[in-house]
Write an enzyme that holds these catalytic residues in place. Structure first.
Site, PDB file in Angstrom:
ATOM      1  NE  ARG A   1      -2.720  -0.081   3.271  1.00  0.00           N
ATOM      2  CZ  ARG A   1      -3.770  -0.856   3.203  1.00  0.00           C
ATOM      3  NH1 ARG A   1      -4.584  -0.715   2.625  1.00  0.00           N
ATOM      4  NH2 ARG A   1      -3.724  -1.904   4.210  1.00  0.00           N
ATOM      5  CE1 TYR A   2       0.266   4.201   3.859  1.00  0.00           C
ATOM      6  CE2 TYR A   2       0.370   1.963   4.799  1.00  0.00           C
ATOM      7  CZ  TYR A   2      -0.308   2.994   4.923  1.00  0.00           C
ATOM      8  OH  TYR A   2      -1.338   3.175   5.576  1.00  0.00           O
TER       9      TYR A   2
ATOM     10  NE  ARG B   1       4.898   1.918   5.846  1.00  0.00           N
ATOM     11  CZ  ARG B   1       4.734   3.263   5.644  1.00  0.00           C
ATOM     12  NH1 ARG B   1       5.469   3.782   4.953  1.00  0.00           N
ATOM     13  NH2 ARG B   1       3.781   3.874   6.195  1.00  0.00           N
TER      14      ARG B   1
ATOM     15  CB  CYS C   1      -3.340 -15.592  16.197  1.00  0.00           C
ATOM     16  SG  CYS C   1      -3.148 -14.658  14.747  1.00  0.00           S
TER      17      CYS C   1
ATOM     18  CB  CYS D   1      -7.918  -9.987  19.058  1.00  0.00           C
ATOM     19  SG  CYS D   1      -6.032 -10.483  19.300  1.00  0.00           S
TER      20      CYS D   1
ATOM     21  CB  CYS E   1      -8.913  -9.771  14.783  1.00  0.00           C
ATOM     22  SG  CYS E   1      -7.393 -10.133  13.314  1.00  0.00           S
TER      23      CYS E   1
ATOM     24  NE  ARG F   1      -4.389  -8.060   7.229  1.00  0.00           N
ATOM     25  CZ  ARG F   1      -3.288  -7.713   7.832  1.00  0.00           C
ATOM     26  NH1 ARG F   1      -2.631  -8.311   8.941  1.00  0.00           N
ATOM     27  NH2 ARG F   1      -2.690  -6.625   7.385  1.00  0.00           N
TER      28      ARG F   1
ATOM     29  CG  ASP G   1      -8.967  -1.238  11.178  1.00  0.00           C
ATOM     30  OD1 ASP G   1      -9.011  -0.215  10.929  1.00  0.00           O
ATOM     31  OD2 ASP G   1      -8.123  -1.826  11.661  1.00  0.00           O
TER      32      ASP G   1
ATOM     33  CG  ASP H   1      -5.570   1.314   8.012  1.00  0.00           C
ATOM     34  OD1 ASP H   1      -5.368   1.509   6.929  1.00  0.00           O
ATOM     35  OD2 ASP H   1      -4.639   0.705   8.730  1.00  0.00           O
TER      36      ASP H   1
ATOM     37  CE  LYS I   1      -1.353   1.041   9.827  1.00  0.00           C
ATOM     38  NZ  LYS I   1      -1.144   0.449   8.752  1.00  0.00           N
TER      39      LYS I   1
END
Ligand code: PLP
Ligand code: SF4
Length: 362
Positions: free
Chosen positions: A95-96, A99, A108, A112, A115, A117, A277, A314, A321
């Site tokens: 996206r950037y 990076r 995981c 969470c 989350c 995602r 999000d 975001d 962001k």
């Protein structure tokens, strides 16, 4: 090691709704709803976390499945921050310019409930296989503006030390890449994954290694978590934090302050405080932006710059962001108005500003 090449999370004793009900961390009257939640989203909690969660409802809320996850708001979406729109090869998000993210694993140590995602992470979902990793490395070789690779997922700390070292070695063979960052919850969620071998793998590369540690409540910093963070800091790994602002978890200034101080005391520089999000079924965690701004201003008034994260949102859909905090400085005609931490206004006449300069032609 499990079939996806990750380290088995041996201590994930609680995974099914019945386990959470048995541990007193879910309501038996919600059985049917919890079965529907479990059909969509993984859950996992070690005995250590279950004990912490019984003592701290703010920890239970982060990990224990909840019937309210079935309530999906119209604004919520499966891919809240638009990863898919910026994925030139499978598993890689660019996206950037400088990076990229590599979603190297899907598992995981915990899941969470908020989350971002949550529709793509989970036990038994696919990780990047050898072919996908080769395609990602090819992409990186061909994109010289990429300076940093961020391993995420899922949680890259579930990788075996051998796989992590191999991946770090492959990435470090690309000369323009200088930084390797790992986004993880493991020090708090599964500190036993921070082994001597895993740290040796982090140290095995010429890349500068940073770890972004996810924690949301000061009670997550128990002795094993602090020991894991100390091992990483002692190993020379740069540590930064990530937290999510969550209703019922850290939505008061005292808790946020204690959380940020806990990070700094553990040699973790507070980096991001994320506004939640728009992930499906997470409405019960969400504060309004106005509430978030007020809390963040109160936090900033209490702590030093060392303990201050950036509060970020975001933009849904993939635009990236942005800072949420209200600017403390705004232009008013020919001058600037600066607002201090107590809310008092001050003028700032900018000597370098053309608008404020005497006209040199006179
Ligand atoms: C958040 C994010 C990053 C990392 O951003 P930083 O501001 O460098 O922490 C990189 N790529 C994507 C796609 C992201 O969403
Ligand atoms: S550890 Fe990170 S990726 Fe995994 S469930 Fe939690 S927020 Fe999602």
């Amino acid at each position: 090691m499990d079939a996806r090449g990750g380290r088995a999370i041996m201590s994930a004793a609680l995974t099914r709704p019945e386990d959470f009900i048995g541990a007193g961390l879910a309501d038996p009257r919600d059985r049917a709803a919890l079965a529907a939640v479990a059909a969509r989203y993984s859950a996992a909690m070690s005995p250590r976390l279950a004990a912490l969660a019984r003592a701290h409802p703010q920890i239970a809320r982060q990990y224990a499945p909840d019937a309210r996850e079935l309530t999906v708001l119209p604004q919520e979406r499966a891919d809240p921050i638009g990863d898919d729109a910026h994925s030139p090869v499978a598993g890689l998000v660019h996206r950037y310019p400088d990076r990229v993210l590599l979603k190297i694993v899907s598992a995981c140590p915990v899941y969470c409930r908020f989350c971002f995602r949550r529709e793509s992470v989970g036990a038994g979902r696919g990780a990047m296989d050898g072919e996908a990793i080769a395609a990602a490395l090819d992409y990186l070789r061909g994109n010289e503006q990429v300076w940093e690779v961020i391993l995420t997922g899922g949680d890259p700390f579930v990788l075996s030390p051998r796989r992590l070292a191999a991946l770090a070695s492959d990435i470090s063979s690309i000369p323009h890449i200088k930084i390797l960052r790992l986004h993880t919850r493991a020090p708090m969620a599964s500190p036993e994954l921070v082994t001597r071998e895993f740290i040796a793998a982090l140290q095995s590369t010429r890349l500068a290694v940073y770890v972004a540690v996810h924690a949301n409540h000061p009670a997550e910093f128990d002795a094993p978590a602090k020991a894991a963070l100390a091992q990483l800091a002692d190993a020379g790994v740069g540590l930064v934090s990530q937290s999510v602002l969550l209703r019922g978890v850290n939505d008061d200034v005292e808790t946020l302050e204690a959380l940020m101080r806990a990070f700094v005391e553990a040699r973790v520089k507070p980096y991001y405080l994320h506004h939640p999000d728009l992930a499906p079924g997470t409405g019960h965690f969400r504060l309004s932006l106005d509430e978030g701004r007020a809390l963040y201003a109160a936090l900033c008034a209490r702590v030093s710059g060392l303990a201050r994260p950036a509060y970020v949102l975001d933009i849904p859909g993939g635009a990236g962001k942005i800072p949420v905090a209200e600017s403390a400085l705004r232009r008013e005609g020919d001058t600037w108005r600066a607002r201090d931490a107590a809310g008092r206004a001050h003028d700032y006449a900018d000597p370098a500003d053309a608008a404020g300069k005497p006209d040199s032609r006179d």
